[in-house]
Scaffold this motif. Structure first.
Motif, PDB file in Angstrom:
ATOM      1  N   MET A   1       0.672  -0.948   0.197  1.00 15.23           N
ATOM      2  CA  MET A   1      -0.221  -0.164  -0.131  1.00 15.23           C
ATOM      3  C   MET A   1       0.831   1.083  -0.176  1.00 15.23           C
ATOM      4  O   MET A   1       1.683   0.840   0.578  1.00 15.23           O
ATOM      5  CB  MET A   1      -0.640   0.253   1.264  1.00 15.23           C
ATOM      6  CG  MET A   1      -2.297   1.147   1.435  1.00 15.23           C
ATOM      7  SD  MET A   1      -3.416   0.895  -0.219  1.00 15.23           S
ATOM      8  CE  MET A   1      -4.081  -0.812   0.664  1.00 15.23           C
ATOM      9  N   SER A  30      -9.319   5.379 -10.173  1.00  7.84           N
ATOM     10  CA  SER A  30      -9.765   3.829  -9.509  1.00  7.84           C
ATOM     11  C   SER A  30      -8.706   2.968 -10.916  1.00  7.84           C
ATOM     12  O   SER A  30      -8.681   2.030 -10.889  1.00  7.84           O
ATOM     13  CB  SER A  30     -11.220   3.855 -10.117  1.00  7.84           C
ATOM     14  OG  SER A  30     -11.592   4.255 -10.986  1.00  7.84           O
ATOM     15  N   HIS A  33      -5.503   0.922  -9.970  1.00  9.21           N
ATOM     16  CA  HIS A  33      -5.911   0.671  -8.506  1.00  9.21           C
ATOM     17  C   HIS A  33      -5.648   1.735  -7.062  1.00  9.21           C
ATOM     18  O   HIS A  33      -4.456   1.721  -6.459  1.00  9.21           O
ATOM     19  CB  HIS A  33      -4.907   0.010  -8.655  1.00  9.21           C
ATOM     20  CG  HIS A  33      -5.319  -1.193  -9.774  1.00  9.21           C
ATOM     21  ND1 HIS A  33      -6.436  -2.422  -9.191  1.00  9.21           N
ATOM     22  CD2 HIS A  33      -4.681  -1.473 -10.595  1.00  9.21           C
ATOM     23  CE1 HIS A  33      -5.922  -2.345 -10.543  1.00  9.21           C
ATOM     24  NE2 HIS A  33      -5.320  -2.680 -11.255  1.00  9.21           N
ATOM     25  N   ARG A  35      -7.429   5.299  -4.746  1.00 14.44           N
ATOM     26  CA  ARG A  35      -8.652   6.138  -4.691  1.00 14.44           C
ATOM     27  C   ARG A  35      -8.431   7.548  -3.918  1.00 14.44           C
ATOM     28  O   ARG A  35      -7.240   7.280  -2.967  1.00 14.44           O
ATOM     29  CB  ARG A  35      -9.235   5.401  -3.825  1.00 14.44           C
ATOM     30  CG  ARG A  35      -8.584   4.380  -2.506  1.00 14.44           C
ATOM     31  CD  ARG A  35      -8.860   3.353  -1.929  1.00 14.44           C
ATOM     32  NE  ARG A  35      -7.869   2.320  -1.341  1.00 14.44           N
ATOM     33  CZ  ARG A  35      -7.006   1.859  -2.065  1.00 14.44           C
ATOM     34  NH1 ARG A  35      -7.393   1.504  -3.416  1.00 14.44           N
ATOM     35  NH2 ARG A  35      -6.502   0.975  -1.494  1.00 14.44           N
ATOM     36  N   GLN A  53      -4.655   6.899  -1.590  1.00 14.42           N
ATOM     37  CA  GLN A  53      -3.655   5.706  -1.790  1.00 14.42           C
ATOM     38  C   GLN A  53      -3.851   4.739  -2.461  1.00 14.42           C
ATOM     39  O   GLN A  53      -4.917   4.721  -3.638  1.00 14.42           O
ATOM     40  CB  GLN A  53      -4.679   4.561  -0.350  1.00 14.42           C
ATOM     41  CG  GLN A  53      -4.396   4.878   0.767  1.00 14.42           C
ATOM     42  CD  GLN A  53      -4.466   4.147   1.616  1.00 14.42           C
ATOM     43  OE1 GLN A  53      -5.557   3.779   1.749  1.00 14.42           O
ATOM     44  NE2 GLN A  53      -3.858   3.932   2.622  1.00 14.42           N
ATOM     45  N   ASP A  55      -2.322   0.947  -4.833  1.00 11.46           N
ATOM     46  CA  ASP A  55      -2.359  -0.392  -3.977  1.00 11.46           C
ATOM     47  C   ASP A  55      -0.568  -0.947  -3.594  1.00 11.46           C
ATOM     48  O   ASP A  55      -0.051  -1.257  -3.558  1.00 11.46           O
ATOM     49  CB  ASP A  55      -2.867  -2.102  -5.173  1.00 11.46           C
ATOM     50  CG  ASP A  55      -4.149  -1.706  -4.736  1.00 11.46           C
ATOM     51  OD1 ASP A  55      -5.219  -0.887  -3.533  1.00 11.46           O
ATOM     52  OD2 ASP A  55      -5.160  -2.421  -5.709  1.00 11.46           O
ATOM     53  N   GLY A  56      -0.072  -0.190  -4.540  1.00 15.78           N
ATOM     54  CA  GLY A  56       1.738  -0.331  -4.872  1.00 15.78           C
ATOM     55  C   GLY A  56       2.060   1.453  -5.975  1.00 15.78           C
ATOM     56  O   GLY A  56       1.276   1.588  -6.209  1.00 15.78           O
TER      57      GLY A  56
END
Length: 91
Positions: A1, A30, A33, A35, A53, A55-56
């Motif tokens: 994250m 989105s 990935h 938000r 944020q 995911d990576g």
């Protein structure tokens, strides 16, 4: 994250244009990935703070390279907001 804080400053006289740009660009998160966790506007309307944020890191990098995002920014020219991004973590 990956968590980022973005400090977005609008060009004088182009606050509404900058806010519309941010509305549009934040909607692209989105795809990558990402938000928007929080969006705050300064009481003077000159700046916003975004907590975002992904995911990576790859998602963040693909967001930065998004051609639609780049085209929107280019279309604004000197009216485009300036942004400082800080990578953060919980303490």
């Amino acid at each position: 994250m990956l968590t980022l804080v973005a400090l977005v400053e609008f060009s004088a006289g182009a606050e509404a244009t900058g806010q519309r740009y941010e509305d549009t660009v934040l909607a692209l998160l989105s795809r990558h990935h990402g938000r928007l966790e929080r969006r705050l506007r300064g009481t003077d309307g000159q700046a916003e703070v975004h907590v975002i944020q992904f995911d990576g890191r790859a998602g963040y990098e693909s967001f930065l390279a998004d051609p639609e995002r780049a085209a929107l920014r280019d279309a604004l020219g000197e009216s485009a907001p300036t942004t400082r991004v800080i990578e953060v973590h919980e303490v």
